[in-house]
Write a protein that holds these residues in place. Structure first.
Motif, mmCIF file in Angstrom:
data_model
loop_
_atom_site.group_PDB
_atom_site.id
_atom_site.type_symbol
_atom_site.label_atom_id
_atom_site.label_comp_id
_atom_site.label_asym_id
_atom_site.label_seq_id
_atom_site.Cartn_x
_atom_site.Cartn_y
_atom_site.Cartn_z
ATOM 1 N N THR A 33 0.832 -1.217 0.000
ATOM 2 C CA THR A 33 0.000 0.000 0.000
ATOM 3 C C THR A 33 0.861 1.260 0.000
ATOM 4 N N ILE A 34 1.862 1.282 0.894
ATOM 5 C CA ILE A 34 2.709 2.480 1.011
ATOM 6 C C ILE A 34 3.532 2.687 -0.255
ATOM 7 N N ALA A 35 4.162 1.606 -0.728
ATOM 8 C CA ALA A 35 5.053 1.721 -1.898
ATOM 9 C C ALA A 35 4.274 2.175 -3.137
ATOM 10 N N LYS A 36 3.051 1.691 -3.279
ATOM 11 C CA LYS A 36 2.256 2.096 -4.453
ATOM 12 C C LYS A 36 1.763 3.535 -4.300
ATOM 13 N N LYS A 37 1.440 3.907 -3.073
ATOM 14 C CA LYS A 37 0.970 5.283 -2.837
ATOM 15 C C LYS A 37 2.058 6.297 -3.195
ATOM 16 N N TYR A 38 3.324 5.931 -2.850
ATOM 17 C CA TYR A 38 4.426 6.879 -3.091
ATOM 18 C C TYR A 38 5.288 6.465 -4.292
ATOM 19 N N ALA A 39 4.716 5.682 -5.179
ATOM 20 C CA ALA A 39 5.454 5.246 -6.377
ATOM 21 C C ALA A 39 5.931 6.463 -7.162
ATOM 22 N N GLY A 40 7.198 6.425 -7.563
ATOM 23 C CA GLY A 40 7.760 7.542 -8.328
ATOM 24 C C GLY A 40 8.451 8.554 -7.448
ATOM 25 N N HIS A 41 8.157 8.544 -6.140
ATOM 26 C CA HIS A 41 8.865 9.427 -5.212
ATOM 27 C C HIS A 41 10.252 8.830 -4.954
ATOM 28 N N ALA A 42 11.109 9.639 -4.290
ATOM 29 C CA ALA A 42 12.502 9.199 -4.073
ATOM 30 C C ALA A 42 12.585 7.865 -3.319
ATOM 31 N N ALA A 43 11.708 7.687 -2.340
ATOM 32 C CA ALA A 43 11.794 6.474 -1.524
ATOM 33 C C ALA A 43 11.349 5.225 -2.289
ATOM 34 N N PHE A 44 10.422 5.379 -3.225
ATOM 35 C CA PHE A 44 9.882 4.225 -3.949
ATOM 36 C C PHE A 44 9.821 4.509 -5.451
ATOM 37 N N PRO A 45 10.991 4.661 -6.063
ATOM 38 C CA PRO A 45 11.000 5.014 -7.495
ATOM 39 C C PRO A 45 10.298 3.975 -8.364
ATOM 40 N N ASN A 46 10.324 2.719 -7.919
ATOM 41 C CA ASN A 46 9.717 1.636 -8.714
ATOM 42 C C ASN A 46 8.448 1.081 -8.074
ATOM 43 N N GLY A 47 7.834 1.875 -7.209
ATOM 44 C CA GLY A 47 6.643 1.362 -6.536
ATOM 45 C C GLY A 47 7.000 0.144 -5.708
ATOM 46 N N PHE A 48 6.239 -0.946 -5.888
ATOM 47 C CA PHE A 48 6.468 -2.165 -5.103
ATOM 48 C C PHE A 48 7.288 -3.202 -5.881
ATOM 49 N N ASP A 49 7.849 -2.776 -7.020
ATOM 50 C CA ASP A 49 8.752 -3.675 -7.749
ATOM 51 C C ASP A 49 10.091 -3.733 -7.017
ATOM 52 N N LEU A 50 10.873 -4.734 -7.344
ATOM 53 C CA LEU A 50 12.171 -4.905 -6.691
ATOM 54 C C LEU A 50 13.041 -3.658 -6.847
ATOM 55 N N THR A 51 13.533 -3.144 -5.717
ATOM 56 C CA THR A 51 14.424 -1.989 -5.744
ATOM 57 C C THR A 51 15.572 -2.242 -4.759
ATOM 58 N N LEU A 52 16.775 -2.411 -5.290
ATOM 59 C CA LEU A 52 17.949 -2.543 -4.415
ATOM 60 C C LEU A 52 18.359 -1.141 -3.996
ATOM 61 N N ARG A 53 18.717 -0.991 -2.734
ATOM 62 C CA ARG A 53 19.054 0.343 -2.199
ATOM 63 C C ARG A 53 20.456 0.300 -1.574
ATOM 64 N N PRO A 54 21.478 0.178 -2.393
ATOM 65 C CA PRO A 54 22.849 0.047 -1.859
ATOM 66 C C PRO A 54 23.267 1.232 -1.002
ATOM 67 N N HIS A 55 22.640 2.391 -1.214
ATOM 68 C CA HIS A 55 22.988 3.557 -0.396
ATOM 69 C C HIS A 55 22.532 3.389 1.061
ATOM 70 N N LYS A 56 21.683 2.396 1.318
ATOM 71 C CA LYS A 56 21.230 2.118 2.695
ATOM 72 C C LYS A 56 22.071 1.030 3.365
#
Ligand code: SF4
Length: 290
Positions: A33-56
């Motif tokens: 729900t959260i990832a789709k709501k903020y899809a395209g924003h910095a935190a969830f650029p790919n919505g709920f699709d796989l996103t590796l976040r090496p900077h974390k």
């Protein structure tokens, strides 16, 4: 570091986001729900699709205090789409930060087992599986084979009685009911809720037969030497019906960060103290409904 409202942990660490629904417990997944709501924003650029976040990846090295950390609260670390080399990097960070305790929860214990036999999991990596219904009890049997120092079960959202199970070899069980605005739909709360909304008192009340499901797990945990944590009854928000079972709040945990000794409930009280409980819930907690 990301703050969290999940009361059995202290902070979340998400080197990966994104997942795929796999069983009934995923139906109203908050991460989806959260990832789709903020899809395209910095935190969830790919919505709920796989996103590796090496900077974390290196975040745990920056935390001053030993912490209890829920890993991948917005994904499932054992999702087969996550590259194995990336998993190994996450594992290395956990190994190199033994001051923290990491809680890794999956609905895909097959890969958890495979990796635990292939790589050495550190003592500060707690391995857990979600079991929401009888259909997924096989996850418990797989978890028992996983090579990990601390093993746990999250029976949340609990959707039915799990019956006569054995928790031998399992260190910790968390129980809880479905929560969220979707519970306002009668057809949803009927089937998935541990609670009913009482229109007269305007309160969410645990259903008597669902109380039995939780009692059953508490009693099995006591019999088998497993720590028991009742997180919530659920409702329109997590603690809408409080957390008490038979007049008691269960906050047991296997250990807490920075100490090799056992359970410290004071630590949980500290977390709970930060939570806002509205007036109705206050009266609930004061025992007016029990
Ligand atoms: S496994 Fe977890 S993160 Fe993935 S869809 Fe299911 S509930 Fe959501």
């Amino acid at each position: 570091m990301e703050k969290t409202g999940i009361i059995w942990t202290e902070k979340t660490w998400n080197p990966v986001t994104g997942c795929q629904k796999i069983s009934q417990g995923c139906k109203f997944c908050y991460a989806d729900t959260i990832a789709k709501k903020y899809a395209g924003h910095a935190a969830f650029p790919n919505g709920f699709d796989l996103t590796l976040r090496p900077h974390k990846m290196r975040d745990p090295f920056k935390w001053d205090e030993p912490s209890l950390v829920f890993v991948n609260s917005m994904s499932d670390l054992f999702w087969e789409k996550i590259p194995e080399e990336y998993f190994v990097q996450v594992l290395e960070v956990m190994k190199k930060t033994p001051q923290h305790e990491y809680q890794v929860l999956t609905k895909r214990p097959e890969l958890m087992l495979e990796y635990s036999l292939k790589y050495e999991f550190p003592e500060n990596m707690w391995c857990g599986v979600t079991i929401e219904d009888k259909k997924n009890l096989h996850r418990l049997e797989i978890l028992k084979k996983v090579r990990a120092k601390i093993k746990f079960i999250s029976a949340e959202p609990l959707l039915e009685d799990l019956g006569s199970i054995s928790l031998k070899g399992i260190d910790w069980i968390i129980t809880g009911g479905e929560s969220g605005f979707h519970l306002w739909k009668r057809e949803v709360s009927l089937v998935r809720g541990l609670v009913d909304y009482d229109k007269d008192t305007k309160l969410w009340i645990p259903k008597p037969h669902c109380i039995e499901w939780i009692r059953n797990l508490r009693d099995i945990a006591k019999r088998d030497g497993t720590f028991f944590f009742h997180k919530q009854w659920g409702g329109s928000f997590p603690e809408a019906a409080g957390r008490e079972l038979d007049g008691k709040t269960y906050n047991e945990m296997p250990k807490y960060p920075g100490d090799k000794l056992e359970i410290n409930n004071e630590y949980l009280k500290h977390i709970e103290g930060k939570r806002v409980i509205d007036k109705k819930q206050e009266s609930f907690h004061q025992g007016k409904l029990f």
